[in-house]
Scaffold this motif. Structure first.
Motif, PDB file in Angstrom:
ATOM      1  N   ARG A  45       0.821  -1.215   0.000  1.00  0.00           N
ATOM      2  CA  ARG A  45       0.000   0.000   0.000  1.00  0.00           C
ATOM      3  C   ARG A  45       0.855   1.265   0.000  1.00  0.00           C
ATOM      4  N   GLY A  46       1.685   1.382  -1.004  1.00  0.00           N
ATOM      5  CA  GLY A  46       2.565   2.530  -1.146  1.00  0.00           C
ATOM      6  C   GLY A  46       3.766   2.133  -1.987  1.00  0.00           C
ATOM      7  N   VAL A  47       4.801   2.965  -1.970  1.00  0.00           N
ATOM      8  CA  VAL A  47       6.050   2.652  -2.669  1.00  0.00           C
ATOM      9  C   VAL A  47       7.202   2.825  -1.686  1.00  0.00           C
ATOM     10  N   ASP A  48       8.228   2.013  -1.859  1.00  0.00           N
ATOM     11  CA  ASP A  48       9.437   2.110  -1.051  1.00  0.00           C
ATOM     12  C   ASP A  48      10.507   2.789  -1.887  1.00  0.00           C
ATOM     13  N   LEU A  49      10.984   3.928  -1.402  1.00  0.00           N
ATOM     14  CA  LEU A  49      12.005   4.708  -2.091  1.00  0.00           C
ATOM     15  C   LEU A  49      13.324   4.564  -1.345  1.00  0.00           C
ATOM     16  N   ILE A  50      14.388   4.217  -2.059  1.00  0.00           N
ATOM     17  CA  ILE A  50      15.703   4.104  -1.439  1.00  0.00           C
ATOM     18  C   ILE A  50      16.090   5.479  -0.886  1.00  0.00           C
ATOM     19  N   ALA A  51      16.426   5.523   0.390  1.00  0.00           N
ATOM     20  CA  ALA A  51      16.812   6.778   1.041  1.00  0.00           C
ATOM     21  C   ALA A  51      17.710   6.455   2.223  1.00  0.00           C
ATOM     22  N   ALA A  52      18.764   7.219   2.369  1.00  0.00           N
ATOM     23  CA  ALA A  52      19.706   7.010   3.470  1.00  0.00           C
ATOM     24  C   ALA A  52      19.095   7.468   4.788  1.00  0.00           C
ATOM     25  N   ASP A  53      19.523   6.812   5.867  1.00  0.00           N
ATOM     26  CA  ASP A  53      19.128   7.274   7.192  1.00  0.00           C
ATOM     27  C   ASP A  53      19.536   8.732   7.339  1.00  0.00           C
ATOM     28  N   GLY A  54      18.643   9.553   7.879  1.00  0.00           N
ATOM     29  CA  GLY A  54      18.923  10.966   8.086  1.00  0.00           C
ATOM     30  C   GLY A  54      18.593  11.858   6.901  1.00  0.00           C
ATOM     31  N   ALA A  55      18.224  11.264   5.757  1.00  0.00           N
ATOM     32  CA  ALA A  55      17.872  12.070   4.588  1.00  0.00           C
ATOM     33  C   ALA A  55      16.624  12.896   4.884  1.00  0.00           C
ATOM     34  N   PRO A  56      16.587  14.155   4.423  1.00  0.00           N
ATOM     35  CA  PRO A  56      15.385  14.959   4.654  1.00  0.00           C
ATOM     36  C   PRO A  56      14.191  14.397   3.878  1.00  0.00           C
ATOM     37  N   VAL A  57      13.038  14.435   4.525  1.00  0.00           N
ATOM     38  CA  VAL A  57      11.777  14.004   3.909  1.00  0.00           C
ATOM     39  C   VAL A  57      10.951  15.261   3.708  1.00  0.00           C
ATOM     40  N   ARG A  58      10.495  15.491   2.477  1.00  0.00           N
ATOM     41  CA  ARG A  58       9.785  16.727   2.139  1.00  0.00           C
ATOM     42  C   ARG A  58       8.333  16.440   1.741  1.00  0.00           C
ATOM     43  N   ALA A  59       7.470  17.408   2.025  1.00  0.00           N
ATOM     44  CA  ALA A  59       6.079  17.324   1.587  1.00  0.00           C
ATOM     45  C   ALA A  59       6.063  17.433   0.064  1.00  0.00           C
ATOM     46  N   VAL A  60       5.350  16.543  -0.603  1.00  0.00           N
ATOM     47  CA  VAL A  60       5.305  16.592  -2.068  1.00  0.00           C
ATOM     48  C   VAL A  60       4.340  17.656  -2.566  1.00  0.00           C
ATOM     49  N   ALA A  61       3.444  18.107  -1.704  1.00  0.00           N
ATOM     50  CA  ALA A  61       2.465  19.132  -2.069  1.00  0.00           C
ATOM     51  C   ALA A  61       2.044  19.857  -0.784  1.00  0.00           C
ATOM     52  N   ALA A  62       1.428  21.009  -0.946  1.00  0.00           N
ATOM     53  CA  ALA A  62       0.973  21.802   0.201  1.00  0.00           C
ATOM     54  C   ALA A  62      -0.177  21.106   0.920  1.00  0.00           C
ATOM     55  N   GLY A  63      -0.225  21.292   2.234  1.00  0.00           N
ATOM     56  CA  GLY A  63      -1.311  20.705   3.010  1.00  0.00           C
ATOM     57  C   GLY A  63      -1.159  20.981   4.490  1.00  0.00           C
ATOM     58  N   ARG A  64      -1.854  20.171   5.278  1.00  0.00           N
ATOM     59  CA  ARG A  64      -1.850  20.291   6.731  1.00  0.00           C
ATOM     60  C   ARG A  64      -1.456  18.942   7.322  1.00  0.00           C
ATOM     61  N   VAL A  65      -0.538  18.969   8.293  1.00  0.00           N
ATOM     62  CA  VAL A  65      -0.104  17.731   8.949  1.00  0.00           C
ATOM     63  C   VAL A  65      -1.276  17.187   9.759  1.00  0.00           C
ATOM     64  N   SER A  66      -1.747  15.998   9.385  1.00  0.00           N
ATOM     65  CA  SER A  66      -2.872  15.397  10.102  1.00  0.00           C
ATOM     66  C   SER A  66      -2.398  14.423  11.176  1.00  0.00           C
ATOM     67  N   PHE A  67      -1.119  13.994  11.092  1.00  0.00           N
ATOM     68  CA  PHE A  67      -0.556  13.125  12.121  1.00  0.00           C
ATOM     69  C   PHE A  67       0.960  13.216  12.059  1.00  0.00           C
TER      70      PHE A  67
END
Length: 172
Positions: A45-67
């Motif tokens: 139920r999603g995709v797994d993207l290769i990313a190093a520990d500590g890599a910044p995670v960014r919002a892909v679009a504008a919105g409101r943090v629901s959790f």
């Protein structure tokens, strides 16, 4: 169109409103979206993207943090995307050490946190999900085709224009 081997492709009901990937500039997709046959069936139920520990995670679009918190021992951030209907689209990111809080308004590209080390099913990676209500959708559908292209731009020769001469390093 989705990169080869990463799921069924974009969902026409999802607007391609993202302008960047949640991690990196063009991360490798370790595992694609695999919709379950029914609500409790097997799938991914999603995709797994290769990313190093500590890599910044960014919002892909504008919105409101629901959790923003922990679920089953892993950090999770979920963002309800602005102006995406009723119920609105919601992206999920895990495992993430959140730098945002529930209720925060975020802009596209804003840092939500960092990939945290975990015993995740795909470490090191970021699991990126997309839902409308309780229905999981392919998050790659949020990306426009130009962000999904798997190769670099290539210039083709112009017919009738000679190729530049090769120089051996010495001048005549």
């Amino acid at each position: 169109m989705a990169p080869p081997g990463v799921g069924p492709g974009p969902d026409p009901t999802v607007p391609a409103l993202a302008r960047q990937w949640p991690v990196g500039t063009r991360p490798l997709v370790r595992r694609g979206y695999e919709p379950p046959a029914h609500a409790y069936g097997p799938g991914h139920r999603g995709v797994d993207l290769i990313a190093a520990d500590g890599a910044p995670v960014r919002a892909v679009a504008a919105g409101r943090v629901s959790f923003a918190g922990r679920v089953a021992g892993r950090g999770v951030v979920s963002v309800e995307l602005a102006d995406t209907g009723d119920p609105p689209l919601r992206t999920t990111y895990e495992p993430v050490a959140a730098s945002v809080s529930q209720g925060d308004e975020v802009a596209a590209g804003e840092v939500l946190g960092a990939v945290e080390p975990s015993g995740s099913h795909c470490a090191p990676c970021l699991h990126w999900g997309l839902l409308r209500g309780d229905v999981y959708l392919d998050p790659l559908s949020l990306l426009p085709p130009w962000l999904l292209d798997s190769g670099p731009s290539r210039l083709l020769p112009v017919l009738g224009v000679p190729l530049p001469e090769e120089h051996s390093g010495s001048r005549p």
